[in-house]
Write an enzyme that holds these catalytic residues in place. Structure first.
Site, PDB file in Angstrom:
ATOM      1  NE  ARG A   1       4.336  15.143   5.407  1.00 64.06           N
ATOM      2  CZ  ARG A   1       5.604  14.963   5.634  1.00 64.06           C
ATOM      3  NH1 ARG A   1       6.493  15.798   5.118  1.00 64.06           N
ATOM      4  NH2 ARG A   1       6.037  13.946   6.341  1.00 64.06           N
TER       5      ARG A   1
ATOM      6  CB  CYS B   1      -3.100  34.505  12.819  1.00 58.82           C
ATOM      7  SG  CYS B   1      -3.411  35.828  11.664  1.00 58.82           S
TER       8      CYS B   1
ATOM      9  N   GLY C   1       2.088   4.933  -0.610  1.00 61.56           N
ATOM     10  CA  GLY C   1       1.497   6.231  -0.926  1.00 61.56           C
ATOM     11  C   GLY C   1       2.598   7.251  -1.155  1.00 61.56           C
ATOM     12  NE  ARG C   2       5.995   9.313   3.867  1.00 64.61           N
ATOM     13  CZ  ARG C   2       5.476  10.189   4.718  1.00 64.61           C
ATOM     14  NH1 ARG C   2       5.707  11.466   4.568  1.00 64.61           N
ATOM     15  NH2 ARG C   2       4.752   9.781   5.750  1.00 64.61           N
TER      16      ARG C   2
ATOM     17  CD  GLU D   1      -2.479  -1.352   2.715  1.00 64.52           C
ATOM     18  OE1 GLU D   1      -2.073  -0.659   3.674  1.00 64.52           O
ATOM     19  OE2 GLU D   1      -3.427  -2.137   2.805  1.00 64.52           O
TER      20      GLU D   1
ATOM     21  CE1 TYR E   1       1.852  13.941  11.284  1.00 65.12           C
ATOM     22  CE2 TYR E   1       2.216  14.992   9.167  1.00 65.12           C
ATOM     23  CZ  TYR E   1       1.419  14.224  10.010  1.00 65.12           C
ATOM     24  OH  TYR E   1       0.223  13.766   9.567  1.00 65.12           O
TER      25      TYR E   1
HETATM   26  N1  LLP Z   1      -1.477   1.671   4.602  1.00 61.16           N
HETATM   27  C1  LLP Z   1      -1.949   2.065   5.787  1.00 61.16           C
HETATM   28  C2  LLP Z   1      -2.789   1.151   6.555  1.00 61.16           C
HETATM   29  C3  LLP Z   1      -1.617   3.346   6.289  1.00 61.16           C
HETATM   30  O1  LLP Z   1      -2.083   3.737   7.464  1.00 61.16           O
HETATM   31  C4  LLP Z   1      -0.796   4.202   5.517  1.00 61.16           C
HETATM   32  C5  LLP Z   1      -0.456   5.543   5.994  1.00 61.16           C
HETATM   33  C6  LLP Z   1      -0.346   3.736   4.258  1.00 61.16           C
HETATM   34  C7  LLP Z   1      -0.693   2.464   3.843  1.00 61.16           C
HETATM   35  C8  LLP Z   1       0.499   4.585   3.350  1.00 61.16           C
HETATM   36  O2  LLP Z   1       1.745   4.881   3.911  1.00 61.16           O
HETATM   37  P1  LLP Z   1       2.879   5.548   2.981  1.00 61.16           P
HETATM   38  O3  LLP Z   1       3.297   4.544   1.953  1.00 61.16           O
HETATM   39  O4  LLP Z   1       2.284   6.766   2.351  1.00 61.16           O
HETATM   40  O5  LLP Z   1       3.971   5.881   3.905  1.00 61.16           O
HETATM   41  N2  LLP Z   1       0.270  12.417   7.176  1.00 61.16           N
HETATM   42  C9  LLP Z   1       1.516  11.775   7.510  1.00 61.16           C
HETATM   43  C10 LLP Z   1       1.545  10.339   7.067  1.00 61.16           C
HETATM   44  C11 LLP Z   1       0.414   9.517   7.642  1.00 61.16           C
HETATM   45  C12 LLP Z   1       0.429   8.100   7.140  1.00 61.16           C
HETATM   46  C13 LLP Z   1      -0.812   7.392   7.535  1.00 61.16           C
HETATM   47  N3  LLP Z   1      -0.925   6.047   7.068  1.00 61.16           N
HETATM   48  C14 LLP Z   1       2.665  12.581   6.887  1.00 61.16           C
HETATM   49  O6  LLP Z   1       2.412  13.640   6.313  1.00 61.16           O
HETATM   50  O7  LLP Z   1       3.826  12.191   7.006  1.00 61.16           O
END
Ligand code: LLP
Length: 424
Positions: free
Chosen positions: A312, A352, A275-276, A273, A316
């Site tokens: 972000r 602000c 994403g990033r 899965e 974080y």
């Molecule tokens: N699968 C599940 C069950 C997840 O909870 C997440 C991310 C992913 C896949 C995707 O993870 P990736 O491959 O994108 O790392 N907003 C935060 C990141 C939160 C991630 C939440 N879950 C940031 O800006 O760093």
């Protein structure tokens, strides 16, 4: 590859000058590279090909339909965490039968919608959820395909707010409890257990946590099979890290080295899965300097992007590289170096709050009112987390493809800000 490069002193996205887009469409402006998105996805598809993976692009990282469409056309499937994300996947024209659905709080409506869409699997995070899926599936005369989301108690060493696979996080279930639930599934004709799921956190810049998780997965698959379940999926979630500072991100093949042998040993298919890894370095945020000021011994560049656009850094303490679109000093390879001609400054927005900044105490080339600034590595968890805080309309999004581009999300207007509100 890097789709965002300086040529003849100015920043390009593929073959399109960033300055031209900003002049035409205004700022703040999100710009994505189709070639980079495809390159990132392709890297994962190739690295894991031996175990016939289903790469479920994690919609939460960037859910704009124009991005989902690119993923769909390139053969990706999708990981969703809400009915809203599933709706988007459908709107992008994707086949929902390869979608996986995680999340600790699925409502009956969301479960029903997912069953109607005949999704591949629910990643189940609690006994209550398992009961809810069974109940809704029974009322529809269907069978819910499930994977149990396990909390493997592995420290992925990420930010406290984005670690998910450690005991005490709200995600998944302890391995012992999941074993009891597996027994329960066997007795219910409206449930079918076909896999296990683990997501360790995000971003993860080493392969070790994946290696540990994959080894645990082999044991659990064997145990569940011995109970009579036909387990044929291991889903190791997302979390692959990217380069925010220099080139700290690992290639997908490094993760594959530790994951593929374990998945083969277990005799399973692999779901991932990411994403990033796909969207992060495929997008930038472009803003324009409104004012500069010197106060309290510091130099501030005040630009028209803010924490409502990219939260972000505020949320974080995340690091994003920032550099002018037409810099007086070339951008160095390493984010921490301070080339001659630079001066230390804060890059802040108009919201602000003191937390409204993109960079703090950063060595930057001189800039003045009207200059354009680029925030790099902003394609993931950027536009999706943007808000209307301070009543700021959300920014426009552009997808570049070679020397062509298209608007994939219009800029919000002042009317959009109040469209859903009632006063009488
Ligand atoms: N699968 C599940 C069950 C997840 O909870 C997440 C991310 C992913 C896949 C995707 O993870 P990736 O491959 O994108 O790392 N907003 C935060 C990141 C939160 C991630 C939440 N879950 C940031 O800006 O760093």
């Amino acid at each position: 590859m890097n789709a965002f490069e300086y040529r003849d002193g100015q920043l390009f996205c593929e073959d399109v000058a960033v300055q031209g887009l900003a002049d035409k469409f205004g700022t703040p402006l999100w710009i994505y590279s189709k070639a980079q998105l495809l390159h990132q996805l392709g890297q994962i598809q190739t690295a894991f090909t031996e175990v016939d993976p289903v790469i479920c692009y994690s919609v939460k990282a960037n859910s704009t339909l124009g991005i989902l469409k690119v993923m769909n056309e390139a053969g990706a499937s999708f990981d969703v965490v809400s009915g809203g994300e599933l709706y988007r996947v459908k709107q992008a024209g994707a086949d929902t039968t390869r979608v996986v659905f995680a999340g600790v709080g699925k409502t009956d409506e969301e479960i029903r919608f997912a069953l109607e869409c005949d999704i591949l699997k629910f990643d189940v995070e609690s006994e209550d959820e398992l009961d809810a899926i069974a109940r809704v599936a029974e009322s529809m005369g269907k069978v819910g395909r499930v994977a149990l989301r396990l909390n493997p108690d592995i420290d992925a060493k990420t930010h406290a707010k984005t670690t998910t696979g450690k005991k005490g996080n709200k995600f998944g279930m302890d391995i012992e409890r999941a074993g009891q639930l597996a027994d329960k599934v066997l007795k219910n004709p409206h449930l079918q257990l076909s896999g296990i799921h683990m997501h360790l956190g995000s971003p993860i810049l080493t392969t070790e946590p994946y290696e540990k998780a994959a080894r645990k997965a082999i044991e659990i698959v064997r145990e569940y099979r011995s109970k009579g379940h036909e387990i044929n999926w291991i889903n190791l979630g997302g979390g692959f890290g990217i380069s925010y500072k220099h080139d700290e991100g690992l290639p997908a093949s490094e993760y594959a080295k530790v994951i593929v042998p374990a998945v083969k040993e277990a005799g399973c298919r692999l779901a991932l899965e990411p994403g990033r890894f796909i969207a992060g370095n495929s997008g930038i945020l472009v803003s324009r300097i409104i004012f500069t000021k010197r106060e309290g011994g510091k130099l501030f560049y005040i630009q028209d992007g803010a924490m409502n656009d990219l939260v972000r850094p505020a949320m974080y303490d995340s690091f994003h590289r920032v550099w002018p679109v037409k810099p007086a000093v070339p951008m160095p390879a390493d984010a921490e170096s301070a080339p001659d001609g630079c001066e230390v400054a804060d890059v802040v927005g108009p919201v602000c709050e003191s937390g409204d900044y993109f960079a703090k105490d950063r060595a930057l080339p001189p800039m003045q009112r009207g200059d354009l600034l680029c925030v790099f590595s902003a394609g993931a968890y950027g536009s999706v987390m943007s808000s209307n805080y301070n009543s700021r309309p959300r920014a426009m999004e552009i997808l570049v493809d070679g020397d062509a581009y298209k608007v994939i999300r219009k800029r919000e207007t002042l009317e959009d800000l109040v469209r859903l509100e009632l006063v009488d």
